[in-house]
Design a protein around this motif. Structure first.
Motif, short mmCIF file in Angstrom:
data_model
loop_
_atom_site.label_atom_id
_atom_site.label_comp_id
_atom_site.label_asym_id
_atom_site.label_seq_id
_atom_site.Cartn_x
_atom_site.Cartn_y
_atom_site.Cartn_z
N GLY A 216 0.82 -1.20 0.00
CA GLY A 216 0.00 0.00 0.00
C GLY A 216 0.86 1.26 0.00
O GLY A 216 2.07 1.21 -0.23
N GLU A 217 0.21 2.39 0.27
CA GLU A 217 0.93 3.66 0.28
C GLU A 217 2.06 3.66 1.30
O GLU A 217 3.11 4.26 1.08
N GLU A 218 1.84 2.98 2.42
CA GLU A 218 2.86 2.94 3.48
C GLU A 218 4.11 2.22 2.97
O GLU A 218 5.23 2.63 3.28
N THR A 219 3.91 1.15 2.21
CA THR A 219 5.06 0.43 1.64
C THR A 219 5.85 1.34 0.73
O THR A 219 7.09 1.36 0.75
N MET A 220 5.16 2.09 -0.12
CA MET A 220 5.82 3.00 -1.06
C MET A 220 6.58 4.10 -0.30
O MET A 220 7.68 4.50 -0.70
N ALA A 221 5.98 4.57 0.80
CA ALA A 221 6.65 5.62 1.59
C ALA A 221 7.94 5.08 2.22
O ALA A 221 8.96 5.78 2.25
N VAL A 222 7.89 3.86 2.70
CA VAL A 222 9.10 3.24 3.27
C VAL A 222 10.15 3.04 2.18
O VAL A 222 11.33 3.31 2.39
N ARG A 223 9.70 2.60 1.02
CA ARG A 223 10.63 2.41 -0.11
C ARG A 223 11.35 3.72 -0.44
O ARG A 223 12.57 3.73 -0.64
N GLU A 224 10.61 4.81 -0.48
CA GLU A 224 11.21 6.11 -0.78
C GLU A 224 12.15 6.56 0.33
O GLU A 224 13.18 7.20 0.06
N PHE A 225 11.81 6.24 1.56
CA PHE A 225 12.69 6.59 2.68
C PHE A 225 14.02 5.87 2.52
O PHE A 225 15.10 6.47 2.70
N TYR A 226 13.98 4.58 2.21
CA TYR A 226 15.22 3.84 1.98
C TYR A 226 16.03 4.48 0.85
O TYR A 226 17.25 4.65 0.95
N ARG A 227 15.34 4.81 -0.24
CA ARG A 227 16.03 5.39 -1.39
C ARG A 227 16.70 6.71 -1.05
O ARG A 227 17.75 7.05 -1.62
N SER A 228 16.11 7.47 -0.14
CA SER A 228 16.69 8.76 0.23
C SER A 228 18.04 8.59 0.90
O SER A 228 18.82 9.55 0.98
N PHE A 229 18.33 7.37 1.37
CA PHE A 229 19.64 7.06 1.95
C PHE A 229 20.43 6.10 1.07
O PHE A 229 21.37 5.45 1.51
N GLY A 230 20.03 6.02 -0.21
CA GLY A 230 20.79 5.24 -1.19
C GLY A 230 20.57 3.75 -1.14
O GLY A 230 21.40 2.98 -1.66
N LEU A 231 19.46 3.30 -0.55
CA LEU A 231 19.20 1.87 -0.41
C LEU A 231 18.00 1.45 -1.24
O LEU A 231 17.05 2.21 -1.41
N GLU A 232 18.06 0.21 -1.73
CA GLU A 232 16.94 -0.36 -2.47
C GLU A 232 16.89 -1.85 -2.19
O GLU A 232 17.92 -2.52 -2.22
N SER A 233 15.71 -2.37 -1.92
CA SER A 233 15.56 -3.79 -1.61
C SER A 233 15.85 -4.65 -2.82
O SER A 233 15.40 -4.35 -3.94
N LYS A 234 16.58 -5.74 -2.62
CA LYS A 234 16.86 -6.68 -3.71
C LYS A 234 15.60 -7.43 -4.12
O LYS A 234 15.51 -7.92 -5.24
N ASN A 235 14.65 -7.53 -3.20
CA ASN A 235 13.41 -8.27 -3.47
C ASN A 235 12.23 -7.34 -3.71
O ASN A 235 11.09 -7.70 -3.43
N LYS A 236 12.53 -6.15 -4.22
CA LYS A 236 11.47 -5.16 -4.48
C LYS A 236 10.38 -5.77 -5.34
O LYS A 236 10.64 -6.50 -6.29
N ASN A 237 9.13 -5.47 -4.99
CA ASN A 237 7.93 -5.95 -5.67
C ASN A 237 7.62 -7.42 -5.41
O ASN A 237 6.61 -7.95 -5.88
N ARG A 238 8.50 -8.11 -4.68
CA ARG A 238 8.21 -9.48 -4.26
C ARG A 238 8.07 -9.57 -2.75
O ARG A 238 7.27 -10.35 -2.24
N GLU A 239 8.85 -8.78 -2.04
CA GLU A 239 8.77 -8.72 -0.58
C GLU A 239 8.58 -7.27 -0.17
O GLU A 239 9.42 -6.42 -0.47
N PRO A 240 7.47 -6.95 0.49
CA PRO A 240 7.23 -5.55 0.88
C PRO A 240 8.35 -4.99 1.75
O PRO A 240 8.79 -5.65 2.69
N GLU A 241 8.78 -3.78 1.42
CA GLU A 241 9.87 -3.17 2.17
C GLU A 241 9.47 -2.76 3.58
O GLU A 241 10.34 -2.41 4.39
N ASP A 242 8.17 -2.80 3.87
CA ASP A 242 7.73 -2.37 5.21
C ASP A 242 7.58 -3.54 6.18
O ASP A 242 6.90 -3.43 7.20
N HIS A 243 8.24 -4.66 5.90
CA HIS A 243 8.32 -5.76 6.87
C HIS A 243 9.09 -5.25 8.09
O HIS A 243 10.09 -4.53 7.96
N ILE A 244 8.64 -5.63 9.28
CA ILE A 244 9.29 -5.11 10.49
C ILE A 244 10.77 -5.45 10.52
O ILE A 244 11.60 -4.65 10.97
#
Length: 225
Positions: free
Chosen positions: A111-139
């Protein structure tokens, strides 16, 4: 705060966040249980805190681990059953480990929260290797991100470079994300867990996020001055 104390504080926080990241992502692996059984990690965290949830949560985990240390494999099997029932499935999850499930109206993943977390990671130069398969907002991933920000802050401080952006990032991430949903998750874990290990983990997690947010504010204010 003196440099030595600052580094010790950052490194200690990284260790705790890495512990949370590992247990929430991997579950009760035997290596971790063996380490917790033989090392005073939980005892030291409890002794270094005045937060009652941290103290009680760590001790609840510690007591059960000590009582089951004679057969860690059987204990791991019991914990893994609890872990899957809470966080993984199959079937209904007692404590879904994703921010979007708790914060979106539809209680859906990505959802929107997942996208917001994804952008937060990107703002520090990070991107999940499992993007679009594993939500980045997992605890577990959110805890891992906090560990990363601590490690980067410590590296900058050790080199005599500016590290304020990493402290500010932690404060924002705590306020905008972790503190917005993890207390509710912890409540679900506490109610549904069948083992003292996971009940204690829930109390420890809730207390840690509360106490860490307070300490972070103090350190940021000191650093600004």
């Amino acid at each position: 705060m003196k440099k030595e104390l600052l580094l010790e504080w950052l490194q200690g926080r990284e260790l705790v966040y890495r512990f949370f990241a590992r247990i929430y992502q991997e579950g009760p692996v035997i290596e971790l249980l063996s380490a917790l059984s033989g090392e005073p990690f939980l005892e030291e965290v409890a002794a270094g805190s005045q937060n009652q949830d941290i103290i009680e949560g760590c001790r609840e985990m510690q007591v059960e681990i000590a009582s089951r240390s004679g057969d860690l494999k059987a204990y791991q099997d019991e914990l893994r059953e609890d872990y899957h029932r809470l966080f993984v499935g199959p079937g209904h999850l007692e404590a879904p480990p994703w921010e979007s499930v708790y914060r979106s109206k539809e209680h859906l993943l990505f959802g929107e929260e997942t996208m917001a977390v994804r952008e937060f990671y990107r703002s520090f130069g990070l991107e999940s290797k499992n993007k679009n398969r594993e939500p980045e907002d997992h605890i577990g991933l959110e805890m891992e991100f906090m560990a990363y920000l601590n490690r980067e802050a410590a590296a900058k401080a050790a080199a005599g470079e500016g590290f304020a952006e990493f402290l500010q990032g932690q404060r924002r991430f705590l306020k905008e994300h972790l503190q917005q949903w993890v207390p509710a998750l912890c409540g679900d874990i506490q109610r549904a867990a069948r083992t003292a290990f996971f009940r204690g983990l829930a109390v420890f997690t809730r207390g840690w996020l509360e106490a860490d947010g307070v300490e972070l504010e103090v350190v940021i204010e000191e650093n600004d001055n």
